[in-house]
Design a protein around this motif. Sequence first.
Motif, PDB file in Angstrom:
ATOM      1  N   ARG A 159       0.757  -1.365  -0.121  1.00  0.00           N
ATOM      2  CA  ARG A 159      -0.138  -0.575  -0.458  1.00  0.00           C
ATOM      3  C   ARG A 159       1.134   1.112   0.300  1.00  0.00           C
ATOM      4  O   ARG A 159       0.046   2.253  -0.423  1.00  0.00           O
ATOM      5  CB  ARG A 159      -0.804   0.016   1.349  1.00  0.00           C
ATOM      6  CG  ARG A 159      -1.682  -1.140   1.154  1.00  0.00           C
ATOM      7  CD  ARG A 159      -2.808  -0.375   2.370  1.00  0.00           C
ATOM      8  NE  ARG A 159      -2.653  -0.578   3.593  1.00  0.00           N
ATOM      9  CZ  ARG A 159      -2.468  -2.235   3.762  1.00  0.00           C
ATOM     10  NH1 ARG A 159      -2.467  -3.393   3.036  1.00  0.00           N
ATOM     11  NH2 ARG A 159      -2.037  -2.307   5.260  1.00  0.00           N
TER      12      ARG A 159
ATOM     13  N   ARG B 178       2.548   1.555  -3.920  1.00  0.00           N
ATOM     14  CA  ARG B 178       0.683   2.417  -4.020  1.00  0.00           C
ATOM     15  C   ARG B 178       0.543   3.386  -4.483  1.00  0.00           C
ATOM     16  O   ARG B 178       0.187   4.105  -4.689  1.00  0.00           O
ATOM     17  CB  ARG B 178      -0.882   1.760  -3.754  1.00  0.00           C
ATOM     18  CG  ARG B 178      -1.788   2.208  -3.937  1.00  0.00           C
ATOM     19  CD  ARG B 178      -2.858   1.438  -3.561  1.00  0.00           C
ATOM     20  NE  ARG B 178      -2.973   2.196  -2.565  1.00  0.00           N
ATOM     21  CZ  ARG B 178      -3.501   2.249  -1.408  1.00  0.00           C
ATOM     22  NH1 ARG B 178      -4.387   0.989  -0.969  1.00  0.00           N
ATOM     23  NH2 ARG B 178      -3.849   2.593   0.066  1.00  0.00           N
ATOM     24  N   ASP B 179       1.419   4.552  -2.968  1.00  0.00           N
ATOM     25  CA  ASP B 179       0.787   5.493  -3.005  1.00  0.00           C
ATOM     26  C   ASP B 179       1.750   5.664  -3.195  1.00  0.00           C
ATOM     27  O   ASP B 179       1.570   7.403  -3.267  1.00  0.00           O
ATOM     28  CB  ASP B 179       0.418   6.259  -1.689  1.00  0.00           C
ATOM     29  CG  ASP B 179      -1.198   5.127  -1.186  1.00  0.00           C
ATOM     30  OD1 ASP B 179      -1.998   5.087  -2.170  1.00  0.00           O
ATOM     31  OD2 ASP B 179      -0.995   4.545   0.076  1.00  0.00           O
TER      32      ASP B 179
ATOM     33  N   ASP C  85      -1.059  -6.720  -6.909  1.00  0.00           N
ATOM     34  CA  ASP C  85      -2.392  -6.208  -6.921  1.00  0.00           C
ATOM     35  C   ASP C  85      -2.491  -4.916  -6.071  1.00  0.00           C
ATOM     36  O   ASP C  85      -3.108  -3.667  -7.146  1.00  0.00           O
ATOM     37  CB  ASP C  85      -3.848  -7.308  -6.727  1.00  0.00           C
ATOM     38  CG  ASP C  85      -3.628  -8.727  -7.055  1.00  0.00           C
ATOM     39  OD1 ASP C  85      -3.296  -8.411  -8.501  1.00  0.00           O
ATOM     40  OD2 ASP C  85      -4.360  -9.628  -7.062  1.00  0.00           O
ATOM     41  N   VAL C  86      -2.630  -5.043  -5.479  1.00  0.00           N
ATOM     42  CA  VAL C  86      -2.494  -3.599  -4.898  1.00  0.00           C
ATOM     43  C   VAL C  86      -1.279  -2.458  -4.921  1.00  0.00           C
ATOM     44  O   VAL C  86      -1.925  -1.469  -4.816  1.00  0.00           O
ATOM     45  CB  VAL C  86      -1.672  -3.918  -2.888  1.00  0.00           C
ATOM     46  CG1 VAL C  86      -1.421  -2.449  -2.373  1.00  0.00           C
ATOM     47  CG2 VAL C  86      -2.630  -4.362  -2.628  1.00  0.00           C
TER      48      VAL C  86
ATOM     49  N   ARG D  47      -0.694  -2.271  -8.274  1.00  0.00           N
ATOM     50  CA  ARG D  47      -1.227  -2.006  -9.533  1.00  0.00           C
ATOM     51  C   ARG D  47      -2.135  -1.572  -9.757  1.00  0.00           C
ATOM     52  O   ARG D  47      -3.070  -0.501 -10.302  1.00  0.00           O
ATOM     53  CB  ARG D  47      -1.447  -3.297 -11.010  1.00  0.00           C
ATOM     54  CG  ARG D  47      -0.442  -3.927 -10.832  1.00  0.00           C
ATOM     55  CD  ARG D  47      -0.175  -3.001 -12.423  1.00  0.00           C
ATOM     56  NE  ARG D  47       0.640  -3.527 -14.105  1.00  0.00           N
ATOM     57  CZ  ARG D  47       1.552  -2.662 -13.137  1.00  0.00           C
ATOM     58  NH1 ARG D  47       2.505  -1.752 -13.155  1.00  0.00           N
ATOM     59  NH2 ARG D  47       2.594  -2.927 -14.394  1.00  0.00           N
ATOM     60  N   ASP D  48      -3.203  -1.298  -8.321  1.00  0.00           N
ATOM     61  CA  ASP D  48      -4.395  -0.387  -7.391  1.00  0.00           C
ATOM     62  C   ASP D  48      -3.746   0.818  -8.006  1.00  0.00           C
ATOM     63  O   ASP D  48      -4.604   2.036  -8.611  1.00  0.00           O
ATOM     64  CB  ASP D  48      -4.482  -0.555  -6.013  1.00  0.00           C
ATOM     65  CG  ASP D  48      -5.676  -1.692  -6.021  1.00  0.00           C
ATOM     66  OD1 ASP D  48      -5.921  -2.998  -6.941  1.00  0.00           O
ATOM     67  OD2 ASP D  48      -5.494  -2.582  -5.011  1.00  0.00           O
ATOM     68  N   GLY D  49      -2.298   1.200  -7.405  1.00  0.00           N
ATOM     69  CA  GLY D  49      -2.155   3.133  -7.441  1.00  0.00           C
ATOM     70  C   GLY D  49      -1.269   3.321  -9.004  1.00  0.00           C
ATOM     71  O   GLY D  49      -0.822   4.514  -9.567  1.00  0.00           O
TER      72      GLY D  49
ATOM     73  N   PRO E 282      -1.781   1.206 -12.405  1.00  0.00           N
ATOM     74  CA  PRO E 282      -1.953   0.451 -13.127  1.00  0.00           C
ATOM     75  C   PRO E 282      -1.447   0.325 -15.058  1.00  0.00           C
ATOM     76  O   PRO E 282      -1.489  -1.098 -14.857  1.00  0.00           O
ATOM     77  CB  PRO E 282      -3.258   1.156 -13.648  1.00  0.00           C
ATOM     78  CG  PRO E 282      -3.409   2.676 -13.363  1.00  0.00           C
ATOM     79  CD  PRO E 282      -2.027   2.738 -12.200  1.00  0.00           C
TER      80      PRO E 282
ATOM     81  N   ASP F 176      -1.343  -7.148 -18.445  1.00  0.00           N
ATOM     82  CA  ASP F 176      -0.564  -6.931 -18.086  1.00  0.00           C
ATOM     83  C   ASP F 176       1.382  -6.624 -18.515  1.00  0.00           C
ATOM     84  O   ASP F 176       1.848  -6.909 -18.403  1.00  0.00           O
ATOM     85  CB  ASP F 176      -0.251  -6.858 -16.303  1.00  0.00           C
ATOM     86  CG  ASP F 176       0.859  -6.216 -15.589  1.00  0.00           C
ATOM     87  OD1 ASP F 176       0.818  -4.974 -16.316  1.00  0.00           O
ATOM     88  OD2 ASP F 176       1.181  -5.984 -14.396  1.00  0.00           O
TER      89      ASP F 176
END
Length: 384
Positions: free
Chosen positions: A214, A217-218, A252-253, A255-257, A259, A329
């Motif tokens: 996370r 991601r950020d 996956d996490v 890629r949430d931020g 992609p 991907d």
Amino acid sequence: MEITAELVRGAVEIERTETGVRPHRLPEWARRQADAQLELVEAQPAGVRIGFRSAATRVTLAARAERFGYVGVPLRAPGVFDVLVDGELVASASLSSAVQILRDLTTGEITRSEAEPEELTFELGVSGGVERMVEIWLPYSESVELISIDADEPLAPAHRPAPTWVHYGSSISQGSNAASAATIWTAVAARLGGVELTNLGFGGSALLDPFVARTIRDLPADLISVKVGINIVNADLMRRRAFAPALHGFLDVIRDGHPDTPLLLVTPLWSPIFEHTPGPGAFDPDALSRGETRFVAAGDPAEVRSGKLDLATIRADIDRVVHDRSASDPNLFQLDGMALYGASDAQSHPLPDDLHPDAATHRLLGERFAEEVFGVEGAIPTTR
């Protein structure tokens, strides 16, 4: 002069203390979810540097370090600060004292000494009157509280207009056994590749923690690399059934931020003690009796058949994860860690403790990574 966040590069968060600032490589909310080992190493500012433009010929940094060790285990040498001027190493120094934190492995007891801040003065080896880019790279092996910085000419925050590379890995990525702050393989690769480094290499702690995913991601990132495997094995943390799903979830996490951001999976470097033997890893007691630090694999190779992990198995499972994701991907890439350090390198570049590369090998790793990833024919040459 007070050290502000604008002067600090490569940190994820800056903590204000009573007397200065402390750079962190995880945000406060993530640190609350970490264990004691990860809390320790994330505060060691691998890849973090103070950056500014100035015509100064001399710079003085006031700082206080915290050094961690184990009772009965040889202490690490003091961490080394490196000063670069326009990308060239011009000076290095260490703090002569530090807060010393020692843990007794038999009782778990922790003792802590005290220390006062200390000043380091660096001669930049340049003539005055010409403004240059100056970076002070902070040690990778000790936590550092930054008190103040002064120079014989004004200095101003400066950030290079370069792509940002966020890298996640183990103690080798953090810097173990490198000569100094700016000679970690990740730092070498970043300079050669012309990218800005955010180093999330965590000693003993590249364990696919969701809060690290996370965090990545950020973060702003133009390239993300994930080098995973050795700590999963030497911590004996999970079985084969859990590894691939955990890696999928970690990606996956991210890629949430991110992609479409180029995402590079790096398989483990060659490590003789864990290639076909699972963990846990341990200090070699015979070496400790000689005053040396070496590591051994304490698992049984026969247990791999029942689901324990060795590095050969980890590499095969990473291959499978990349294969399963690649169709959907197109910006997912893979780098074989054995291309950075393989069995054929052991004779010319042996691992001094059977686990971590030495200073020369860190330079070799950085050069090879830069060529494999950032070079004209590299995996992701567009980031250059």
